[in-house]
Design a protein around this motif. Structure first.
Motif, short mmCIF file in Angstrom:
data_model
loop_
_atom_site.label_atom_id
_atom_site.label_comp_id
_atom_site.label_asym_id
_atom_site.label_seq_id
_atom_site.Cartn_x
_atom_site.Cartn_y
_atom_site.Cartn_z
N ALA A 131 14.16 10.51 0.08
CA ALA A 131 14.43 11.91 -0.24
C ALA A 131 14.49 12.80 1.00
O ALA A 131 14.74 14.00 0.90
CB ALA A 131 13.36 12.45 -1.19
N GLY A 132 14.23 12.19 2.17
CA GLY A 132 14.39 12.94 3.41
C GLY A 132 13.10 13.34 4.10
O GLY A 132 13.13 14.05 5.12
N TYR A 133 11.96 12.90 3.59
CA TYR A 133 10.68 13.26 4.20
C TYR A 133 10.24 12.19 5.21
O TYR A 133 10.61 11.02 5.09
CB TYR A 133 9.60 13.41 3.13
N LYS A 134 9.41 12.59 6.15
CA LYS A 134 8.84 11.67 7.12
C LYS A 134 7.45 11.27 6.66
O LYS A 134 6.63 12.13 6.34
CB LYS A 134 8.78 12.31 8.51
N VAL A 135 7.19 9.96 6.66
CA VAL A 135 5.96 9.42 6.07
C VAL A 135 5.25 8.52 7.07
O VAL A 135 5.89 7.79 7.84
CB VAL A 135 6.28 8.63 4.79
N CYS A 136 3.93 8.56 7.06
CA CYS A 136 3.12 7.64 7.87
C CYS A 136 2.10 6.97 6.96
O CYS A 136 1.39 7.64 6.20
CB CYS A 136 2.40 8.39 8.98
N PHE A 137 2.04 5.64 7.01
CA PHE A 137 1.05 4.88 6.24
C PHE A 137 0.01 4.32 7.18
O PHE A 137 0.32 3.79 8.25
CB PHE A 137 1.73 3.73 5.50
N THR A 138 -1.26 4.41 6.77
CA THR A 138 -2.35 3.81 7.54
C THR A 138 -3.51 3.49 6.61
O THR A 138 -3.70 4.15 5.60
CB THR A 138 -2.83 4.76 8.66
N THR A 139 -4.26 2.47 6.95
CA THR A 139 -5.52 2.26 6.24
C THR A 139 -6.54 3.24 6.81
O THR A 139 -6.40 3.72 7.95
CB THR A 139 -6.04 0.83 6.42
N ALA A 140 -7.56 3.53 6.03
CA ALA A 140 -8.60 4.44 6.50
C ALA A 140 -9.28 3.88 7.75
O ALA A 140 -9.56 4.62 8.70
CB ALA A 140 -9.62 4.68 5.39
N LEU A 141 -9.53 2.57 7.75
CA LEU A 141 -10.19 1.95 8.89
C LEU A 141 -9.36 2.08 10.16
O LEU A 141 -9.87 2.47 11.21
CB LEU A 141 -10.45 0.46 8.60
N ALA A 142 -8.05 1.79 10.06
CA ALA A 142 -7.17 1.90 11.23
C ALA A 142 -7.09 3.34 11.71
O ALA A 142 -7.06 3.61 12.92
CB ALA A 142 -5.79 1.36 10.89
N LEU A 143 -7.05 4.28 10.77
CA LEU A 143 -6.97 5.69 11.13
C LEU A 143 -8.23 6.14 11.86
O LEU A 143 -8.16 6.81 12.90
CB LEU A 143 -6.76 6.53 9.87
N ILE A 144 -9.37 5.77 11.32
CA ILE A 144 -10.64 6.17 11.94
C ILE A 144 -10.77 5.57 13.35
O ILE A 144 -11.21 6.25 14.29
CB ILE A 144 -11.82 5.74 11.06
N GLU A 145 -10.36 4.32 13.49
CA GLU A 145 -10.40 3.68 14.81
C GLU A 145 -9.46 4.38 15.79
O GLU A 145 -9.80 4.58 16.96
CB GLU A 145 -10.05 2.20 14.69
N ALA A 146 -8.27 4.75 15.31
CA ALA A 146 -7.30 5.43 16.18
C ALA A 146 -7.81 6.81 16.59
O ALA A 146 -7.65 7.22 17.75
CB ALA A 146 -5.96 5.56 15.44
#
Length: 212
Positions: A131-146
């Motif tokens: 539909a034209g949106y930009k999306v980012c997927f991450t697990t909570a663990l990976a996000l917290i580590e990043a």
């Protein structure tokens, strides 16, 4: 005939010079179709431009799907609503106008492991990209580590700003693993920055702590 072919090649080359690759590639075929069907000049011009737009849109979708970082490809069409009766197809389809993204609202899927929360989140993510949106997927663990790594480097604000470039952030499996105080603080900074500015889809289990 050779002169005509040379002229077509010359025009196609000019299109390539303008980075209109789809128009260049389809020029000869579309010219043949236009002559065979005696279409108007306006219709031919429209068809040529539509081919370029379709190719560019397809490339944009493929590029944004790669950037999203989905672990697997999941389709909403494959979701088994008969197995998981706690949510209906109508409820999921009501999200497909993506008003929740436009209104900077959030979606939370709560359920035990294996009920399809991640499937729904990824499926919505793919549809959002189409539909034209930009999306980012991450697990909570990976996000917290990043976020923790960025904080140690003194770049937490920079990392958060990078995530704010996406219209929708999907955080999978929040609450499955314990989070230390610094991890909670960093995640709060992100959530606070996104509040009423970007949208989040969150998946968590019934005993997970939902921060939204």
């Amino acid at each position: 005939m050779e002169r005509i072919d040379a002229h077509i090649d010359s025009v196609a080359q000019k299109y390539r010079g303008l980075y209109l690759t789809a128009m260049a590639q389809g020029l000869e075929q579309l010219l043949g179709q236009a002559e065979a069907n005696a279409v108007s000049y306006l219709h031919f011009a429209e068809t040529l431009v539509e081919q370029e737009l379709q190719q560019r849109n397809g490339k944009r979708i493929e590029q944004n799907q790669r950037r999203a970082g989905f672990p697997v490809q999941k389709s909403l069409d494959d979701f088994d609503y008969g197995f998981q009766t706690s949510i209906s197809k109508r409820e999921v389809n009501s999200l497909l106008d993506f008003g929740f993204i436009d209104n900077r609202e959030n979606v939370v899927f709560i359920g035990s492991p294996g009920v399809g929360k991640t499937h729904l989140a990824i499926g919505l993510g793919f549809k959002a990209i189409e539909a034209g949106y930009k999306v980012c997927f991450t697990t909570a663990l990976a996000l917290i580590e990043a976020l923790e790594l960025a904080e140690l480097k003194g770049e937490l604000k920079k990392k958060i700003n990078q995530l704010l470039k996406f219209d929708l952030l999907i955080i999978d499996e929040l609450g499955y693993l314990p989070m230390n105080k610094q991890g909670m603080h960093n995640l709060f900074q992100l959530i606070n920055a996104m509040y009423e500015y970007r949208s989040i889809i969150l998946t968590t289990n019934p005993v997970g702590r939902v921060l939204l």
